[in-house]
Design an enzyme around this catalytic site. Structure first.
Site, PDB file in Angstrom:
ATOM      1  CB  ILE A  19     -60.589   5.716 -62.742  1.00 33.58           C
ATOM      2  CG1 ILE A  19     -60.017   4.508 -62.007  1.00 33.58           C
ATOM      3  CG2 ILE A  19     -61.540   7.170 -62.388  1.00 33.58           C
ATOM      4  CD1 ILE A  19     -59.044   5.309 -60.782  1.00 33.58           C
ATOM      5  CG  ASP A  64     -50.960   8.088 -78.023  1.00 33.93           C
ATOM      6  OD1 ASP A  64     -50.936   8.889 -77.186  1.00 33.93           O
ATOM      7  OD2 ASP A  64     -49.460   7.757 -78.265  1.00 33.93           O
ATOM      8  CE1 TYR A 169     -49.786   8.797 -62.116  1.00 37.17           C
ATOM      9  CE2 TYR A 169     -49.428   8.685 -60.475  1.00 37.17           C
ATOM     10  CZ  TYR A 169     -49.682   8.615 -61.246  1.00 37.17           C
ATOM     11  OH  TYR A 169     -51.114   8.289 -61.620  1.00 37.17           O
TER      12      TYR A 169
END
Ligand code: NAD
Length: 274
Positions: A19, A64, A169
């Protein structure tokens, strides 16, 4: 395509694939210069090349985001190269399919560190930069008269309800919605818009990972978990395309959304309706 964000400088995190890459290309087609802030240096460079081939400036910046000490360097580099930041898309994310009772602290940290903690500190660092770009007389006034920045955060339909096989999540993506509302309030005085998108199912490498992990847990064949999710959960009966999501993000980044802040838009074929 209409150049709604001509010469705006945008950072898209996690834009090496999936995405995020689609969002980066869409913003470039609408006129933006784009920084690919991405964990994988190779995919970051490929995405940057594709943006350059559209005639826009691009920078691949390997990072990161779960190590928040790296974020200040990203902002410094972008400002050194482009002079300013107008748009931030906090797209980078990681997922894991594991039953709630089996989750270990390391699982929790790995998912939350990118999806929530890294996302927040990226927002904080870029917001500070956006505020510093406002002329003094406007910054010190009660209200800025026009938008001085656009921030779009990635939540998920998982953040709208419960996920027994992705509890960490879902929690991080729910936190994204909360952070979006808090940041919208904190930055309203500066007329910086902060919104979120909550995609449903988009067949990217992330969903390939989910499909494989569900296969291991439940013995489903490749593609079966995705097929079942579409059949059982999506009223429009298809997966989203990357462009479906990118279009919503581009809208939030454009002047068309100047009067919208603190919202989370479901882009999910009707899975969630609140
Ligand atoms: N694919 C879906 O169905 C779906 C649904 C809802 C929400 N989302 C969310 O949309 C966003 C994009 O998802 P996607 O499907 O394109 O994922 P993806 O796994 O295909 O791509 C994620 C990209 O982010 C990068 N990334 C991950 N952790 C990073 C870190 N710590 N620092 C820098 N870069 C990092 C990866 O290298 C990768 O290029 C994520 O936030 C995801 O949670 C996806």
């Amino acid at each position: 395509m209409e150049q709604r964000i001509l010469d705006r400088v945008a950072i898209v995190t996690g834009a090496g694939q999936g995405i995020g890459k689609g969002v980066a290309l869409r913003l470039a087609r609408e006129g933006a210069h784009v920084v690919i802030a991405e964990f994988n240096p190779e995919t970051a460079e490929t995405a940057a090349q594709e943006i350059r081939s559209l005639g826009r400036r691009a920078l691949a910046y390997p990072i990161d985001l779960s190590d928040v000490s790296q974020i200040h360097g990203l902002v410094e580099r972008v400002v050194a190269e482009f002079g300013r930041i107008d748009i931030l898309v906090n797209n980078a994310g990681r997922v894991q399919t594991k039953f709630m009772l089996d989750l270990e602290p390391e699982d929790w940290d790995r998912i939350v560190d990118t999806n929530q903690r890294g996302m927040f500190f990226c927002l904080r660092e870029v917001a500070r930069q956006m505020i510093s770009q406002i002329p003094d007389e406007i910054r010190n006034a009660d209200r800025a008269p026009r938008s001085f920045g656009k921030i779009v955060n990635f939540s998920s339909v998982a953040g709208r309800s419960g996920r027994p096989y992705s509890t960490h999540y879902a929690a991080a993506k729910a936190a994204v919605i909360s952070i979006t509302k808090s940041a919208a309030l904190a930055l309203a005085k500066y007329n910086i818009n902060v919104n979120a998108v909550a995609p449903g199912l988009v067949p990217t490498p992330m969903w390939q990972q989910i499909d494989a992990e569900r296969g291991q847990l439940f013995g489903s064949k490749p593609g079966e978990a995705m097929h079942n999710f579409i059949e059982q959960n999506i009223p429009l009966r298809r997966a989203a395309t990357v462009e479906d999501i990118a279009a919503a993000v581009a809208f939030f980044c454009s002047p068309d959304a100047d009067y919208i802040t603190g919202q989370c838009l479901n882009v999910d074929g009707g899975i969630e309706m609140d």
